[in-house]
Motif scaffolding. Structure first.
Motif: not given
Length: 725
Positions: A308-313, A268-270, A221-223, A231-232
């Motif tokens: 990083i490991d994505i938690i939610s997008e 982290i959040r970005f 999936r495109p960022n 993420a962590t």
């Protein structure tokens, strides 16, 4: 640059020509003309690349930045003669820049865009949980219990499927052994027999879940579509201060100094729309200013997927045309999306036709394109300009526009040949003319500018006057309005519908625009950004004589060194991707020394205090690239380069202030190899004296080191043979 798709097995195409042939064979090469109208791009469809529909996504063709997109939640629909037609108007627009030296050595270039239209809408993206079999496996229409003989079909290796949403795992038994069974939907072609149908789309099948025989397929999936990401951090890393203003080696700002250490597992959040490239250790890295909720700090963090490991997008800008407030950096090869469905009326009487596809287009709004295409570099490649500013885009059979006749010409003649519409169509679709057609750079109104596309379609009211034809034209005009976007832009410098179009998959365009050689590494084609493109310059007899005069030695003595150092491999070799790169020998003990042994335990193949372990010639760049990811400059210093195999660590003696300057020079021209040798020998008086006296043992000890392994004898033999010629 990267080609927009990979092959069916996920590997890279050997070159752009291979992809172009695939597209042509499927009838998707529509550059310059569809049936009766101008067309500025090509199609990639499920006819040519069905794997781009749900397995391997369409990719960005070059480094750049996403500046706008329209990602719809679902397909749009239109009605024609009682038939509901689904189609996608989702797209992504990426901005790039091309630069070269003109014929006088001055920089010139232009901004261009790559457009990916008709992408799969958001709700229709492939399931995030899909599997591929790596061993044969039976599927059944029901879950077997102990003693039951439930009919089965055997799926071969490579078949793909996904779990049916909402269906619970059920327990069953086969030959007394308990298994968890999941209900699946077939994604690949599948199989069938007289009792079980297990073909594509079938969703009534049950399979024993076993991770040893099935691998999960990741969905890219495109960022660029997400604003908010949580993420962590995978491993301990440094958070950084704001980037420094000056641009450095990679062309991007230098990352700020380390600020606070961030431990593995930190949340982290970005904002993914605020990601930017910054340079760290000579490499461009994707960086984002991240909030750290646990500490309350805000720091710049590398947010590349390996860290990083994505938690939610969360994508929040769907169902509308969206111009990004800050363009999001994107690399060649990054995910754009999957093929979207595009259905059209099958005839004037209704019905439907269509398939999954994207429209890929490369264009530039800048007049600087003309200067670049007229340069010797592009002219030598056979490119030519055709201006269709005064053409409405319709191939009128009664009066063929000069623009279409000029597209068929093999020259830039002011008066194109008189051709009828059928001859134009045949010329622009004939496979044997593809290479010449792909070298046309054409100026024309964009079909994505609503007033122009609507006017083009409305022209057919004059050519086709029946009520049925006008009903179809009305349908297409309304659809053109939904597809358009360029005239609605407010922040981009797209003030006119007139733009220059360039064939997006041209082998010549890719080679012209290439800034670095490429090579496969860990299954992917990577840019060797520490190398320049080879100029083709080779050492001549006159060069050897000039160098020998400079060193007060014999030309044959220098040739003898070259023959001993690179033997049959030569000073350059060609990668499978067609790039010429300098021959090297990687020295693991030098890397260990230069990095104080800190990688000896974790990477013993590239960092070891004991010399040796060289392996095959073909292994050398794999070792170098592995080391380069750990410590870039030290890795370059730990290889010997080019025709005379001068160690990178001796770059100063070879006449270069940094190892990066030295390596780029070695990659650009063989003549630079000889210049570096002359400088190096001059810097070593004892070596210089031994060469002049042809004392090969002393020379080899000084040039190759105490473990010179009979190089002295080899050079002596080479010299004596050369003197006999």
């Amino acid at each position: 640059m990267r080609l927009p798709i990979v092959k069916q097995d996920g590997t890279e195409f050997e070159n752009a020509e291979e992809l172009s042939k695939l597209i042509q064979d499927a009838g998707d090469d529509l550059y310059l003309l569809t049936t009766q109208t101008w067309h500025g791009g090509i199609h990639i469809s499920e006819d040519s690349a069905p794997w781009a529909k749900d397995t391997y996504p369409v990719r960005c063709i070059a480094d750049g930045e996403v500046v706008a997109y329209r990602m719809m939640e679902d397909y749009l629909t239109s009605e024609f003669k009682g038939e509901t037609l689904n189609y996608s108007n989702s797209f992504c627009l990426v901005r790039h820049h091309y630069e070269q030296e003109d014929d006088k050595g001055q920089k010139q270039g232009f901004t261009y865009y790559s457009l990916y239209m008709h992408l799969c809408p958001w709700k229709q993206w492939p399931s995030t949980e899909r599997y591929r079999l790596n061993q044969r496996r039976n599927v059944r229409n029901s879950v077997p219990q102990n003693g039951q003989q439930v009919p089965a079909a055997t799926l071969p290796v490579g078949e793909t499927f996904e779990p049916v949403a909402g269906e619970a795992i059920q327990q069953g038994q086969i030959n007394g052994v308990a298994y968890d069974f999941m209900r699946i939907r077939m994604l690949s072609e599948g199989v069938s027999n007289s009792q079980v149908l297990a073909t594509k789309g079938t969703d009534t099948l049950w399979i024993a879940k076993d991770e040893t025989v099935m691998e999960q397929i990741s969905v890219s999936r495109p960022n660029w579509i997400y604003d908010q990401v949580e993420a962590t951090v995978k491993e301990k890393m440094n958070g950084r201060a704001d980037p420094k203003p000056n641009k450095v080696q990679t062309g991007f700002k230098l990352a700020g100094d380390p600020a606070h250490s961030i431990s593995a597992g930190t949340k982290i959040r970005f904002d993914a729309h605020r990601v930017q490239f910054q340079e760290i250790g000579g490499k461009a890295r994707k960086m984002a200013r991240c909030e750290l909720p646990e500490s309350g700090r805000s720091q710049w963090v590398c947010v590349e997927e390996q860290y990083i490991d994505i938690i939610s997008e969360t994508p929040t800008q769907l169902d509308k045309l969206y111009e990004l407030p800050n363009p999001v950096p994107i690399r060649a090869g990054d995910t754009i999306g999957y093929l979207g469905l595009y259905e059209s009326p099958a005839s004037l009487d209704g019905g439907k036709t269509g398939n999954a596809m994207i429209h890929l287009e490369v264009f530039s709004p800048e007049d600087d394109v003309e200067d670049v295409v007229k340069s010797k570099k592009w002219q030598d490649e056979g490119f030519r300009l055709v201006d269709g500013s005064d053409c409405d885009g319709v191939l009128d059979p009664e009066k063929v526009p000069d623009f279409f006749r000029s597209l068929c010409s093999s020259s830039d003649s002011a008066q194109p040949e008189e051709l009828d519409a059928q001859t134009v169509r045949d010329t622009l679709t004939r496979p044997s003319n593809a290479d010449e057609r792909h070298r046309v750079v054409a100026k024309h109104n964009s079909e994505w500018w609503a007033p122009k596309s609507e006017a083009m379609i409305n022209r057919f009211r004059v050519l086709y006057t029946s009520p049925k034809s006008h009903a179809l034209i009305d349908h297409e005009v309304e659809r053109a309005t939904q597809l358009s976007w360029m005239d609605k832009m407010t922040t981009l410098e797209l003030r006119s519908p007139l733009v220059w179009h360039i064939y997006p998959s041209s082998k010549n365009l890719y080679e012209i625009n290439k800034k670095h050689p490429t090579r496969k590494f860990k299954g992917k084609i990577v840019d060797l950004k520490f190398l320049d493109i080879y100029s083709g310059e080779t050492i001549t007899e006159a060069d050897y004589k000039d160098a020998a005069n400079d060193l007060n030695c014999e030309p044959e003595a220098l040739q003898a060194i070259a023959q001993a150092e690179t033997k049959s491999t030569g000073s350059f070799y060609t990668t499978t991707e067609g790039s010429k790169i300098p021959s090297i020998l990687y020295e693991r003990h030098f890397f260990s020394e230069l990095t104080s042994g800190r990688f000896d335990q974790s990477f013993p193949l590239v960092s070891n205090p004991t010399p040796g372990g060289y392996g095959l010639f073909s292994d050398q760049y794999d070792k170098l690239l592995t080391a380069y990811d750990l410590a870039p400059s030290e890795a370059l210093k730990s290889a010997s380069w080019g025709k005379f195999q001068i160690m990178g660590r001796y770059h100063s003696s070879a006449g270069y202030p940094t190892v990066e300057d030295f390596v780029k020079a070695m990659s650009k021209s063989e003549k630079n190899h000889l210049k570096a040798l002359v400088n190096y020998i001059k810097s070593k008086p004892s070596v210089h004296k031994a060469l002049k006296n042809k004392n090969w043992l002393e020379f080899a000890l000084g040039y190759n080191g105490p473990n010179q392994d009979d190089y002295d004898k080899e050079m002596k033999e080479n010299y004596e043979k050369l003197k006999q010629i």
